[in-house]
Design an enzyme around this catalytic site. Structure first.
Site, PDB file in Angstrom:
ATOM      1  N   GLU A 295       5.947   0.017  12.286  1.00 46.01           N
ATOM      2  CA  GLU A 295       4.521   0.649  11.817  1.00 46.01           C
ATOM      3  C   GLU A 295       3.321  -0.281  12.302  1.00 46.01           C
ATOM      4  OE1 GLU A 295       4.381   3.462  10.279  1.00 46.01           O
ATOM      5  OE2 GLU A 295       6.389   3.845   9.345  1.00 46.01           O
ATOM      6  N   CYS A 329      -4.255   0.528   8.187  1.00 49.04           N
ATOM      7  CA  CYS A 329      -3.676   1.049   9.577  1.00 49.04           C
ATOM      8  C   CYS A 329      -4.321   2.671   9.691  1.00 49.04           C
ATOM      9  CB  CYS A 329      -2.117   1.235   9.672  1.00 49.04           C
ATOM     10  SG  CYS A 329      -1.331   1.651   8.311  1.00 49.04           S
ATOM     11  N   GLU A 426      -8.659  -1.094  18.723  1.00 46.28           N
ATOM     12  CA  GLU A 426      -8.377  -1.189  17.371  1.00 46.28           C
ATOM     13  C   GLU A 426      -9.013  -2.407  16.709  1.00 46.28           C
ATOM     14  OE1 GLU A 426      -5.213  -0.595  13.523  1.00 46.28           O
ATOM     15  OE2 GLU A 426      -4.630  -1.414  15.405  1.00 46.28           O
ATOM     16  N   GLY A 488      -4.983   7.845   3.319  1.00 46.19           N
ATOM     17  CA  GLY A 488      -4.439   8.365   1.872  1.00 46.19           C
ATOM     18  C   GLY A 488      -3.281   9.087   1.627  1.00 46.19           C
TER      19      GLY A 488
END
Length: 538
Positions: A295, A329, A426, A488
């Site tokens: 992840e 993330c 990022e 979320g």
């Protein structure tokens, strides 16, 4: 509106002293754990010095690390990390514990996970406060993160009575063809600072009901949270007369993480963190043909079309870009606006940014807290400099805030090309790059042109566009949303992304399959021996 932190000027000055003087200060009773207003830390079993190893027994003979509060850079408490010898001992104990745990029926394992969920419920406010204090996210998000672990426990309890494979039709008479799923054994879990409870929870609850034991290495900057969570879980195991090593923990740095990646006894390594480190982990695990669940990063976009409901767009974009101070993330980093609504949306979001209540993360009125580390503050400043050099215009923010802690202003930058190097990078900080587009094809292409593929969202009322977005030529991300923000996610769906995000899936749907190995089993219950594909061998 900016609420001032309650930390005194004297304490702030202490953080600017030389390392030797600061170390001496830490050794005195300046630790937050000793102050009356933080007495709730004792409820979680935390003291000045805390053991950072659990394998049925508590220990820690390695380096002593001090955990600091990002809101004021004051020391909270200390943790003794694992040595390599303690890591080795913990893996052996976990393997022994697996022999017990694997024999426990899955629904009974689910009952233990249910008790873990209940134990977390009982400490949810204190644990949420610790996340807020040590990680820096606001209190409601800290509590929400513990709630995620609780929710996944509830989900896993039901799953414990449902996991399994199909009975398939055999082409041979008198034969049964079935799929058998078994645990992988030891699941190594390496988690990041930004979700120091929830990510472990996703992995832990599902891995446990699948019949695995867990070895957790949390982020080196959130060790107190790792210790507090493990204490709660350990009490449940011990109360049920089960080996504590079923849920082991070794606090540590890159040495422990590298050992886990290279260790052939680790049946699955679940790693959450940066793409850069994740790539190194993946190569080490692949070197031994191990199994990995990655992840990694996200460079997530919200795309706003001309027919979008702007009353949904503005709060969505603000929450997804500013929530957790831009350190999720799934944070929205790129906001793509159709040229017809661009100026209006920028104006409304900039106005909303100026109303964000900034303050102590544990103050219930605060919506925006500090960055986790001083290094993140430097990354924020560097990214703003690069954005300006590449043609960006600062709409709001752009400065480090003059207050204790690692506070920076939430920032909006417009005018950059969609493929500017900084837009494709990022940066784990609250900077939102606003891009102007003309057509649907252009917007979809821009969404997909970055290396990561985690989360994405469009705002539109056009049903044809919605299904094009969900389809093969739409978003290439693992999370593809419509009329909600990029962050979320719910626990019932599989969480994860494609490309440089790593391809792993955690939490809901059929993510449980990553924690198990599949065997295809053919059983002959006849007295004949027919071969498949009609082959004759006589």
């Amino acid at each position: 509106r900016v609420s001032r932190p309650r930390a005194s000027v004297v304490h702030h000055a202490a953080t600017k002293l030389s390392p030797s003087v600061r170390a001496a200060a830490v050794n005195m009773s300046t630790l937050l754990v000793n102050r009356p207003q933080y007495s709730w830390l004792r409820e979680l079993g935390l003291g000045e010095d805390n053991d950072g190893v659990y394998n049925g027994c508590w220990g820690g003979q390695g380096q002593v690390v001090t955990s600091y509060c990002p809101a004021n850079n004051e020391p909270i408490a200390r943790v003794r990390q694992a040595t390599m010898a303690e890591y080795e001992e913990t893996v052996q104990k976990a393997q022994d514990a697996w022999k017990v745990w694997a024999d426990v029926p899955a629904p009974k394992r689910g009952e233990i996970v249910r008790q873990i969920g209940d134990a977390l419920r009982g400490k949810i406010k204190a644990l949420g406060s610790l996340v807020s204090l040590e990680m820096g996210k606001i209190y409601v998000e800290g509590v929400g993160e513990v709630q995620e672990y609780v929710d996944v426990c509830d989900y896993a309890v039901g799953l414990s009575r449902m996991i399994g494979g199909p009975i398939l039709p055999s082409e041979r008479p008198g034969h049964a063809l079935i799929e058998q799923w078994n645990p992988v054994g030891l699941v190594g879990i390496i988690t990041a600072f930004n979700f120091p409870v929830a990510v472990y929870g996703w992995n832990n609850a599902i891995a446990l009901i699948c019949g695995n034991v867990c070895l957790w290495k949390g982020a080196p900057t959130t060790p107190l949270t790792s210790v507090a969570v493990t204490r709660i879980v350990a009490e449940v195991l011990e109360r049920n007369h089960l080996p504590g090593a079923i849920c082991s923990m070794t606090c540590g740095g890159a040495d422990i993480g590298t050992a886990m990646a290279k260790d052939e006894r680790v049946g699955l390594l679940s790693f959450t963190g940066s793409t850069q480190v994740g790539k190194q982990v993946a190569m080490m695990v692949q070197e031994r043909f191990g199994r990995q669940l990655l992840e990694l990063g996200g460079n997530n976009a919200i795309i706003v079309f001309e027919d979008a409901d702007l009353n949904l767009v503005v709060p969505s974009a603000v929450f997804a870009s500013v929530g957790t101070a831009g350190q999720r993330c799934t944070t929205t980093r790129r906001l793509m606006l159709h040229e017809s609504v661009h100026d209006d949306v920028v104006e409304r979001i900039a106005k909303a940014y100026k109303q964000i209540r900034i303050g102590d993360p544990w103050d219930p009125n605060t919506l925006y807290g500090p960055l986790h580390t001083k290094q993140a503050v430097q990354q924020y400043l560097a990214a703003i400099d690069q954005a300006k050099q590449q043609g960006g215009t600062l709409v709001c923010g752009g400065k480090v805030m003059d207050r204790p802690g690692n506070y920076v202003e939430p920032t909006i930058i417009t005018g950059l090309p969609h493929d500017a190097p900084i837009v494709h990078t990022e940066t784990f900080v609250p900077i939102l790059y606003v891009l102007k587009f003309k057509t649907e094809d252009e917007a979809f292409a821009w969404n997909n042109e970055v290396k990561q593929g985690l989360s994405s969202s469009i705002f539109t009322k056009d049903m044809g566009r919605v299904f094009r977005w969900l389809g093969p030529k739409g978003s290439d991300c693992g999370i593809v949303n419509v009329n909600i923000p990029t962050s979320g996610a719910e626990i019932g769906g599989a969480f994860g992304g494609e490309k440089h995000t790593g391809g792993g899936r955690e939490s809901g749907s059929d993510s449980w399959k990553q924690y198990m190995r599949r065997s295809t089993c053919t059983i002959n219950y006849s007295k004949d021996l027919p071969l498949a594909q009609g082959i004759k061998f006589e």
